[in-house]
Motif scaffolding. Structure first.
Motif, PDB file in Angstrom:
ATOM      1  N   PRO A  58      -4.456   2.791  -2.634  1.00 32.21           N
ATOM      2  CA  PRO A  58      -3.029   2.624  -2.350  1.00 32.21           C
ATOM      3  C   PRO A  58      -2.311   3.964  -2.336  1.00 32.21           C
ATOM      4  N   ALA A  59      -1.422   4.127  -1.371  1.00 30.81           N
ATOM      5  CA  ALA A  59      -0.680   5.382  -1.222  1.00 30.81           C
ATOM      6  C   ALA A  59       0.656   5.289  -1.946  1.00 30.81           C
ATOM      7  N   ALA A 119       5.470   6.044   6.066  1.00 33.28           N
ATOM      8  CA  ALA A 119       4.648   5.019   6.714  1.00 33.28           C
ATOM      9  C   ALA A 119       3.309   4.885   6.000  1.00 33.28           C
ATOM     10  N   GLY A 120       2.903   3.651   5.774  1.00 35.06           N
ATOM     11  CA  GLY A 120       1.617   3.393   5.149  1.00 35.06           C
ATOM     12  C   GLY A 120       1.640   3.423   3.634  1.00 35.06           C
ATOM     13  N   CYS A 121       2.793   3.742   3.035  1.00 36.92           N
ATOM     14  CA  CYS A 121       2.869   3.793   1.575  1.00 36.92           C
ATOM     15  C   CYS A 121       2.892   2.385   0.987  1.00 36.92           C
ATOM     16  N   THR A 122       2.193   2.222  -0.112  1.00 36.62           N
ATOM     17  CA  THR A 122       2.243   0.964  -0.852  1.00 36.62           C
ATOM     18  C   THR A 122       3.498   0.913  -1.707  1.00 36.62           C
ATOM     19  N   ALA A 123       3.857   2.039  -2.291  1.00 30.49           N
ATOM     20  CA  ALA A 123       5.048   2.094  -3.136  1.00 30.49           C
ATOM     21  C   ALA A 123       5.655   3.488  -3.072  1.00 30.49           C
ATOM     22  N   VAL A 124       6.950   3.552  -3.345  1.00 28.32           N
ATOM     23  CA  VAL A 124       7.671   4.817  -3.409  1.00 28.32           C
ATOM     24  C   VAL A 124       8.431   4.864  -4.724  1.00 28.32           C
ATOM     25  N   VAL A 125       8.279   5.956  -5.445  1.00 29.07           N
ATOM     26  CA  VAL A 125       9.013   6.162  -6.698  1.00 29.07           C
ATOM     27  C   VAL A 125      10.066   7.232  -6.465  1.00 29.07           C
ATOM     28  N   VAL A 126      11.325   6.864  -6.630  1.00 29.19           N
ATOM     29  CA  VAL A 126      12.434   7.788  -6.431  1.00 29.19           C
ATOM     30  C   VAL A 126      12.886   8.266  -7.803  1.00 29.19           C
ATOM     31  N   ALA A 127      12.547   9.518  -8.108  1.00 26.45           N
ATOM     32  CA  ALA A 127      12.832  10.076  -9.431  1.00 26.45           C
ATOM     33  C   ALA A 127      13.641  11.356  -9.304  1.00 26.45           C
ATOM     34  N   GLY A 128      14.590  11.367  -8.376  1.00 27.66           N
ATOM     35  CA  GLY A 128      15.410  12.562  -8.188  1.00 27.66           C
ATOM     36  C   GLY A 128      16.516  12.697  -9.207  1.00 27.66           C
ATOM     37  N   LEU A 129      16.786  11.609  -9.948  1.00 25.89           N
ATOM     38  CA  LEU A 129      17.827  11.615 -10.974  1.00 25.89           C
ATOM     39  C   LEU A 129      19.164  12.092 -10.410  1.00 25.89           C
ATOM     40  N   VAL A 169      -1.427  -8.335  -9.216  1.00 24.29           N
ATOM     41  CA  VAL A 169      -0.984  -9.698  -9.529  1.00 24.29           C
ATOM     42  C   VAL A 169      -0.165 -10.301  -8.390  1.00 24.29           C
ATOM     43  N   ASP A 170       0.755  -9.514  -7.835  1.00 22.40           N
ATOM     44  CA  ASP A 170       1.662 -10.048  -6.818  1.00 22.40           C
ATOM     45  C   ASP A 170       1.174  -9.851  -5.390  1.00 22.40           C
ATOM     46  N   GLY A 171       0.085  -9.104  -5.216  1.00 19.79           N
ATOM     47  CA  GLY A 171      -0.460  -8.922  -3.872  1.00 19.79           C
ATOM     48  C   GLY A 171       0.304  -7.940  -3.017  1.00 19.79           C
ATOM     49  N   LEU A 172       0.926  -6.942  -3.636  1.00 20.50           N
ATOM     50  CA  LEU A 172       1.661  -5.932  -2.880  1.00 20.50           C
ATOM     51  C   LEU A 172       0.736  -5.227  -1.894  1.00 20.50           C
ATOM     52  N   ALA A 173       1.162  -5.153  -0.646  1.00 16.85           N
ATOM     53  CA  ALA A 173       0.370  -4.530   0.409  1.00 16.85           C
ATOM     54  C   ALA A 173       1.109  -3.320   0.946  1.00 16.85           C
ATOM     55  N   PRO A 174       0.390  -2.371   1.566  1.00 19.53           N
ATOM     56  CA  PRO A 174       1.050  -1.184   2.108  1.00 19.53           C
ATOM     57  C   PRO A 174       1.908  -1.497   3.312  1.00 19.53           C
ATOM     58  N   ALA A 175       2.830  -0.593   3.591  1.00 20.06           N
ATOM     59  CA  ALA A 175       3.669  -0.719   4.780  1.00 20.06           C
ATOM     60  C   ALA A 175       2.851  -0.254   5.974  1.00 20.06           C
ATOM     61  N   SER A 176       2.140  -1.180   6.591  1.00 20.78           N
ATOM     62  CA  SER A 176       1.195  -0.820   7.659  1.00 20.78           C
ATOM     63  C   SER A 176       1.589  -1.387   9.011  1.00 20.78           C
ATOM     64  N   GLY A 177       2.828  -1.829   9.136  1.00 20.83           N
ATOM     65  CA  GLY A 177       3.240  -2.394  10.411  1.00 20.83           C
ATOM     66  C   GLY A 177       2.676  -3.776  10.593  1.00 20.83           C
ATOM     67  N   ALA A 178       2.213  -4.080  11.801  1.00 17.53           N
ATOM     68  CA  ALA A 178       1.678  -5.409  12.100  1.00 17.53           C
ATOM     69  C   ALA A 178       0.390  -5.640  11.323  1.00 17.53           C
ATOM     70  N   PRO A 179       0.209  -6.803  10.720  1.00 16.33           N
ATOM     71  CA  PRO A 179      -1.021  -7.078   9.980  1.00 16.33           C
ATOM     72  C   PRO A 179      -2.220  -7.129  10.913  1.00 16.33           C
ATOM     73  N   ALA A 180      -3.378  -6.777  10.355  1.00 20.42           N
ATOM     74  CA  ALA A 180      -4.597  -6.819  11.153  1.00 20.42           C
ATOM     75  C   ALA A 180      -4.878  -8.252  11.594  1.00 20.42           C
ATOM     76  N   VAL A 181      -5.252  -8.387  12.841  1.00 19.18           N
ATOM     77  CA  VAL A 181      -5.531  -9.715  13.384  1.00 19.18           C
ATOM     78  C   VAL A 181      -7.004 -10.037  13.157  1.00 19.18           C
TER      79      VAL A 181
END
Length: 288
Positions: free
Chosen positions: A115-116, A147-157, A232-244
Motif C-alpha cells: 500500500p502506498a 494517484a494510486g495512494c491508499t492513504a494520505v496523512v496530512v501532518a503540516g500542522l 478490516v474495512d477493505g480500504l483499497a488504493p485510489a486506482s481509478g476504474a477497478p480491474a475488470v
C-alpha cells in the motif's frame, strides 16, 4: 528474452498485481517440468509456461481467485479418474478431462503491491509517520502525485493542509488523515466546503485513541488506524476504474472452467455462445 524472474521484477516495480506460478511437481505424461514458471496478470493474460492449453486454463482460473483473495495456493491438476488428493486450506484439486494424462502441481503466489502512503508536512509527527510506515513495509510516496495512494496523512500542522486534502480527494484517495485537534480539524473541513461523501473520507483527529503524546506515539496511533482500515474495512488504493475480471464459461464438452478471451475457441449454436478449453473440444461439440 526477458525471463519470468525479470518480468516479475518489472511488474513489481510498476506496482501491478500479478500471480507468480511455479510448477513444483510433474508426473508424466505432461509437457510441464518442475521449475517451469509463468506470471498471470489481473486481465487473465499469461506469460511463461506451466503446461499445455488445458492445464494453462485451469492455472489461469485459479490464479485469478488467488489474486482476488490474496492467498497463496497449491493447485494440483489431475486427469479424469486419477486418485484423490485431499483439499484443504491453501490447496485445490482440478480434475481435467482433456489433460494429457499426467498430473502437475503448481504453486500460485499472488504478488500484490505494498500500500502506498503519502505524508504531507515536514514536522516531527510527519517524520515519525514516514519512519513507521516504511518499517511496516508501506510504499512511502515522495512525489506530489496522489494517484494510486491508499492513504494520505496530512501532518503540516496548519501549513498546506487544505490544498493537500483537496488534492488527495480529487485523486480519489479514500482515506485522508488530518493531524489536528477535533475543533481545528472541523474548522479546516468547514472552510473547504466538502460534500458529505468527501468529508467521510477525511479522518480527524487522525489516529486511534491510545493516549498518544510523543510524535512517535501519535504516528503509532495514525498507522494503527490506517492498517485497520486496510485489513478490516477493505480500504483499497485510489486506482481509478477497478480491474475488470475476465468473463468465465464452462466448456460443455469437458466441463472445465475457461477464461473468455479473443483466442478462446468459440462457437455460436442456435443463437447461443459456447466457449471451449481447446480446439479438440470445439471440434467434438460441433461434430455432434
Amino acid at each position: 528474452m526477458t525471463t519470468i524472474a525479470e518480468r516479475a521484477r518489472e511488474l513489481t516495480v510498476s506496482r501491478e498485481p500479478f500471480v507468480h506460478a511455479t510448477v513444483v511437481r510433474a508426473q508424466g505424461p505432461t509437457s510441464a517440468r518442475p521449475g517451469d514458471a509463468a506470471v498471470i496478470r489481473a486481465d487473465g493474460s499469461i506469460e511463461g509456461f506451466v503446461g499445455g492449453v488445458c492445464a494453462e486454463s485451469s492455472v489461469r482460473a485459479a490464479a485469478l481467485d488467488a489474486l482476488r483473495d490474496g492467498d497463496a495456493l497449491l493447485l494440483r491438476v489431475l486427469p479424469d479418474g486419477a486418485a484423490p488428493f485431499p483439499e484443504g486450506p491453501g490447496a485445490r484439486v482440478v480434475v481435467n478431462p482433456c489433460h494429457s494424462g499426467g498430473a502437475i502441481e503448481v504453486f500460485l503466489r499472488p504478488m500484490l503491491p505494498a500500500p502506498a502512503l503519502r505524508v504531507v508536512g515536514d514536522t516531527p509527527i510527519g517524520t515519525a509517520v514516514t519512519t513507521l510506515a516504511a518499517f511496516l513495509d508501506f510504499d512511502v510516496a515522495t512525489s506530489d502525485d496522489y494517484a494510486g495512494c491508499t492513504a494520505v496523512v496530512v501532518a503540516g500542522l496548519g501549513r498546506g493542509e487544505q490544498d493537500a486534502i483537496r488534492s488527495a480527494l480529487d485523486a480519489g484517495v479514500r482515506f485522508v488523515a488530518l493531524v489536528a485537534s477535533r475543533q481545528r480539524g472541523a474548522v479546516v473541513l468547514d472552510e473547504l466546503g466538502l460534500t458529505d461523501a468527501e468529508r467521510a473520507r477525511v479522518h480527524t483527529p487522525a489516529g486511534l485513541a491510545i493516549g498518544a503524546r510523543t510524535p512517535q506515539e501519535v504516528a503509532l496511533s495514525i498507522m494503527s488506524e490506517v492498517v485497520r482500515a486496510i485489513q478490516v474495512d477493505g480500504l483499497a488504493p485510489a486506482s481509478g476504474a477497478p480491474a475488470v475480471r475476465p468473463q468465465q464459461a464452462v466448456d460443455p464438452v469437458c466441463g472445465m472452467t475457461v477464461l473468455v478471451g479473443p483466442e478462446t475457441p468459440h462457437a455460436r449454436v442456435d443463437g447461443q455462445d459456447f466457449w471451449f478449453c481447446c480446439a479438440g473440444c470445439l471440434a467434438s461439440y460441433t461434430a455432434a
